[in-house]
Scaffold this active site. Structure first.
Site, mmCIF file in Angstrom:
data_model
loop_
_atom_site.group_PDB
_atom_site.id
_atom_site.type_symbol
_atom_site.label_atom_id
_atom_site.label_comp_id
_atom_site.label_asym_id
_atom_site.label_seq_id
_atom_site.Cartn_x
_atom_site.Cartn_y
_atom_site.Cartn_z
ATOM 1 N N GLN A 115 31.090 18.254 -22.407
ATOM 2 C CA GLN A 115 30.808 18.664 -23.783
ATOM 3 C C GLN A 115 31.080 20.149 -23.976
ATOM 4 O O GLN A 115 30.492 20.983 -23.295
ATOM 5 C CB GLN A 115 29.349 18.355 -24.108
ATOM 6 C CG GLN A 115 28.870 18.852 -25.469
ATOM 7 C CD GLN A 115 27.457 18.405 -25.776
ATOM 8 O OE1 GLN A 115 27.206 17.240 -25.996
ATOM 9 N NE2 GLN A 115 26.521 19.342 -25.772
ATOM 10 N N TYR A 117 30.349 22.620 -26.404
ATOM 11 C CA TYR A 117 29.607 23.087 -27.577
ATOM 12 C C TYR A 117 29.211 24.553 -27.426
ATOM 13 O O TYR A 117 29.706 25.432 -28.112
ATOM 14 C CB TYR A 117 28.338 22.239 -27.764
ATOM 15 C CG TYR A 117 28.501 21.010 -28.627
ATOM 16 C CD1 TYR A 117 29.748 20.469 -28.900
ATOM 17 C CD2 TYR A 117 27.392 20.368 -29.163
ATOM 18 C CE1 TYR A 117 29.884 19.333 -29.679
ATOM 19 C CE2 TYR A 117 27.515 19.227 -29.953
ATOM 20 C CZ TYR A 117 28.763 18.719 -30.207
ATOM 21 O OH TYR A 117 28.890 17.605 -30.984
ATOM 22 N N GLU A 234 22.332 11.666 -29.009
ATOM 23 C CA GLU A 234 21.789 12.192 -27.760
ATOM 24 C C GLU A 234 20.301 11.895 -27.643
ATOM 25 O O GLU A 234 19.761 11.806 -26.543
ATOM 26 C CB GLU A 234 22.035 13.702 -27.699
ATOM 27 C CG GLU A 234 21.611 14.350 -26.400
ATOM 28 C CD GLU A 234 21.930 15.832 -26.357
ATOM 29 O OE1 GLU A 234 22.077 16.370 -25.248
ATOM 30 O OE2 GLU A 234 22.044 16.450 -27.430
#
Length: 382
Positions: A115, A117, A234
């Site tokens: 991920q 982010y 999530e």
């Protein structure tokens, strides 16, 4: 409200438990284990209804599998980011080509994801993302840095939140890009070295890395909406499995308190009882909101509950051990990397629980503005 599982769910639980019992002894973390799970149909439960994935499973059966996996102490998943974060996002926002390309390899355990982010200066507040993606024909060229990237050293792909509109600010002008990690000279992964000398996370540098135009999820400029949707996934089914792990940690803390005599302290004993009661309440809250109507505040409430609960448990884990909680391994030599024990890891790692994935302040702002309708927080105020 009835929180019990039905007869079909319990039959599914028995099947899952039997399979895990038979296979966990030979399991090792990594691609081999992911492929074993995929071949047996345990990745992508429920995707078959959409034409992808493996076996059919109801939402409650997905919960049962996640709980049994956590309960049996199976290896940490290398493929959980692809299965639990990317896949639901593609099912909700991806086009047919993206689903056909990326979901089957995840379900088979063949492709691993990370991920992209958080960045330096844009961790809990993702609206501050500065990584840029510039259109170049059939590709975007990505430049910037991501940090705290779990599994980046193993991943085949990374979903990256990047700014595709150079004049945009905050949550405007962001796009959600699917980026192949095998780009030597364009992507560099560096382990983040901790005080123990070990590394659990990475930082990733993009220097003109390429992502195909057709690998933008939810259209250019819609990255914030897609990213927020992913954070909601999530905190879905995986939250209930997470609580199984919490229960195991709590049991270990209680056992240590009894062993050391700390449980004789009525104040500490009351704190342990409160931890147990709050964990039960969190489970009921998660079950109540699972699969229900869209509630923008539910994920933020859940994050506030478990993050602070887990942090308090970490404090108890070292408190019940006394002075020995501050002692490292007996065989440590100066300058050598070393592993901390479970209680020390619980205490230290849980300090970050109220920061990553959206800090407490961010969660409270979401609840205040989007659920309660309170005036927006002043930006840039001193």
């Amino acid at each position: 409200m009835d929180f019990d599982f039905g007869a079909r769910d319990e039959a599914f639980r028995a099947e899952a438990r039997a399979w895990l019992t038979a296979h966990r002894g030979a399991a090792t973390r990594g691609r081999d284990w992911e492929r074993t799970l995929g071949a047996a149909g345990w990745i992508g439960l429920g995707w078959s209804e959409a034409g992808y994935g493996n076996r059919t499973a109801t939402l409650t059966q997905q919960v049962v599998w996640a709980e049994e996996y956590a309960r049996c102490g199976a290896p940490p998943r290398s493929g959980h980011i692809g299965e639990n974060l990317l896949a639901p996002t593609l099912l909700a926002h991806g086009d047919t080509g993206q689903k056909r390309r990326f979901l089957p390899p995840v379900a088979a355990g063949e492709e691993l994801w990370c991920q992209g982010y958080s960045e330096p200066g844009a961790g809990s507040d993702l609206a501050g993302v500065r990584t840029a993606a510039v259109r170049d024909g059939a590709y975007y060229r990505i430049s910037g840095q991501k940090t705290w990237t779990s599994l980046a050293h193993e991943a085949d792909w990374c979903f990256v939140l990047a700014r595709t509109d150079p004049g945009s600010r905050r949550h405007h002008g962001l796009s959600f890009l699917l980026v192949p990690m095998d780009q030597p000279g364009r992507i560099e992964v560096r382990p983040i070295r901790q005080l123990t000398g070990t590394s659990d996370f990475n930082e990733v540098f993009f220097d003109g890395a390429r992502a195909r135009v057709e690998h933008v999820v939810g259209a250019e400029g819609q990255g914030w909406r897609v990213a927020m949707s992913l954070l909601g996934f999530e905190r879905g089914v995986s939250t209930l499995a997470q609580q199984i792990g919490f229960a195991r940690e709590l049991a270990e803390v209680v056992a240590t308190a009894v062993e050391t005599g700390a449980a004789a302290d009525p104040v500490l004993r009351a704190r342990l009882i409160r931890q147990w009661a709050e964990l039960r309440a969190m489970r009921l809250h998660a079950l109540r909101t699972l699969g229900g109507p869209g509630d923008q505040g539910a994920p933020s409430v859940a994050k506030l509950l478990w993050a602070n609960w887990h942090q308090r448990l970490g404090e108890l884990a070292v408190q019940v051990r006394g002075a020995r909680a501050a002692v490292g391994p007996a065989d440590w030599s100066a300058g050598a990397p070393y592993e901390i024990d479970a209680a020390q890891h619980l205490f230290l790692f849980s300090r970050a629980d109220t920061i990553y994935g959206g800090s407490d302040q961010i969660q409270r702002t979401i609840i205040a503005e989007r659920v309660l309708g309170l005036p927006a927080e002043a930006k840039g105020a001193v």
